[in-house]
Write a protein that holds these residues in place. Structure first.
Motif, PDB file in Angstrom:
ATOM      1  N   UNK A  45       0.843  -1.195   0.000  1.00  0.00           N
ATOM      2  CA  UNK A  45       0.000   0.000   0.000  1.00  0.00           C
ATOM      3  C   UNK A  45       0.882   1.249   0.000  1.00  0.00           C
ATOM      4  N   UNK A  46       1.976   1.217   0.756  1.00  0.00           N
ATOM      5  CA  UNK A  46       2.894   2.363   0.808  1.00  0.00           C
ATOM      6  C   UNK A  46       3.585   2.614  -0.529  1.00  0.00           C
ATOM      7  N   UNK A  47       3.824   1.561  -1.313  1.00  0.00           N
ATOM      8  CA  UNK A  47       4.477   1.734  -2.620  1.00  0.00           C
ATOM      9  C   UNK A  47       3.462   2.014  -3.729  1.00  0.00           C
ATOM     10  N   UNK A  48       2.167   1.945  -3.400  1.00  0.00           N
ATOM     11  CA  UNK A  48       1.131   2.175  -4.394  1.00  0.00           C
ATOM     12  C   UNK A  48       0.815   0.946  -5.235  1.00  0.00           C
ATOM     13  N   UNK A  49       1.315  -0.222  -4.835  1.00  0.00           N
ATOM     14  CA  UNK A  49       1.112  -1.437  -5.625  1.00  0.00           C
ATOM     15  C   UNK A  49      -0.070  -2.278  -5.138  1.00  0.00           C
ATOM     16  N   UNK A  50      -0.597  -1.991  -3.966  1.00  0.00           N
ATOM     17  CA  UNK A  50      -1.718  -2.763  -3.422  1.00  0.00           C
ATOM     18  C   UNK A  50      -3.030  -2.165  -3.888  1.00  0.00           C
ATOM     19  N   UNK A  51      -3.925  -3.009  -4.386  1.00  0.00           N
ATOM     20  CA  UNK A  51      -5.253  -2.562  -4.786  1.00  0.00           C
ATOM     21  C   UNK A  51      -6.283  -3.055  -3.781  1.00  0.00           C
ATOM     22  N   UNK A  90      -5.190  -8.215  -5.208  1.00  0.00           N
ATOM     23  CA  UNK A  90      -5.016  -7.529  -6.480  1.00  0.00           C
ATOM     24  C   UNK A  90      -3.869  -6.536  -6.294  1.00  0.00           C
ATOM     25  N   UNK A  91      -2.907  -6.601  -7.206  1.00  0.00           N
ATOM     26  CA  UNK A  91      -1.777  -5.679  -7.180  1.00  0.00           C
ATOM     27  C   UNK A  91      -1.731  -4.921  -8.497  1.00  0.00           C
ATOM     28  N   UNK A  92      -1.138  -3.758  -8.472  1.00  0.00           N
ATOM     29  CA  UNK A  92      -0.989  -2.929  -9.662  1.00  0.00           C
ATOM     30  C   UNK A  92       0.489  -2.593  -9.757  1.00  0.00           C
ATOM     31  N   UNK A  93       1.189  -3.253 -10.657  1.00  0.00           N
ATOM     32  CA  UNK A  93       2.647  -3.183 -10.719  1.00  0.00           C
ATOM     33  C   UNK A  93       3.122  -2.803 -12.119  1.00  0.00           C
ATOM     34  N   UNK A  98       7.603  -8.058 -11.803  1.00  0.00           N
ATOM     35  CA  UNK A  98       7.342  -7.558 -10.452  1.00  0.00           C
ATOM     36  C   UNK A  98       6.206  -8.350  -9.812  1.00  0.00           C
ATOM     37  N   UNK A  99       5.175  -8.683 -10.571  1.00  0.00           N
ATOM     38  CA  UNK A  99       4.072  -9.489 -10.040  1.00  0.00           C
ATOM     39  C   UNK A  99       4.583 -10.847  -9.573  1.00  0.00           C
ATOM     40  N   UNK A 100       5.443 -11.454 -10.362  1.00  0.00           N
ATOM     41  CA  UNK A 100       6.026 -12.756 -10.001  1.00  0.00           C
ATOM     42  C   UNK A 100       6.907 -12.621  -8.755  1.00  0.00           C
ATOM     43  N   UNK A 124      -2.450 -14.004 -12.185  1.00  0.00           N
ATOM     44  CA  UNK A 124      -3.281 -13.822 -13.375  1.00  0.00           C
ATOM     45  C   UNK A 124      -3.401 -12.343 -13.706  1.00  0.00           C
ATOM     46  N   UNK A 125      -3.020 -11.952 -14.923  1.00  0.00           N
ATOM     47  CA  UNK A 125      -3.183 -10.549 -15.308  1.00  0.00           C
ATOM     48  C   UNK A 125      -4.657 -10.248 -15.573  1.00  0.00           C
TER      49      UNK A 125
END
Length: 135
Positions: A45-51, A90-93, A98-100, A124-125
């Motif tokens: 969440x701090x890096x902006x990658x957590x949805x 759900x992540x936004x990378x 990076x997802x892997x 899964x994208x």
């Protein structure tokens, strides 16, 4: 940025290294696992990658439309998501790599005995554009 779904499975995926089912863990082991998951989400969440993300209860019901006024509830002898899916994130990378990388880190959540589970996670994208059909 691209969105990915990280799926945690109860079963259906290859066996984890520390393959003790959660219903056999101590309350302390469950708490440690949940804390790891929350700390992971907080960091992203701090890096902006957590949805978003949720753990799922094992209960569930299949429902389908079967005509006006008749929405039957059906369960059958087939694999059901309530048996398979334990939770999701759900992540936004920036990339698939990076997802892997993040899925690999999430796989290290502690389980029985406080040891990392080394569970398999499905990455899964999100579908970004509808498939194109050419004639």
């Amino acid at each position: 940025m691209a969105k990915y779904l990280l799926l945690k499975h109860y079963r259906g995926a290859p066996a984890a290294v520390n393959d003790v089912p959660m219903d056999q863990w101590t309350p302390e082991e469950i708490s440690a696992h949940m804390a790891y998951m929350q700390d992971f989400a907080d960091r992203l969440e701090k890096t902006g990658e957590f949805v978003d993300g949720q753990a799922l209860a094992p209960e569930g019901t299949w429902v389908r439309y079967d005509g006006e006024g008749r929405p039957p509830v059906t369960d059958g002898p087939f694999a059901e998501t309530k048996d398979l899916i334990a939770g999701w994130m759900v992540i936004d990378v920036d990339s698939h790599e990076r997802a892997v990388e993040l899925a690999g880190e999430l796989s290290a959540a502690p389980g029985a005995g406080g040891k990392p589970i080394h569970e398999w996670l499905e990455v899964r994208p999100f579908l970004t554009a509808p498939p194109t059909v050419t004639e």
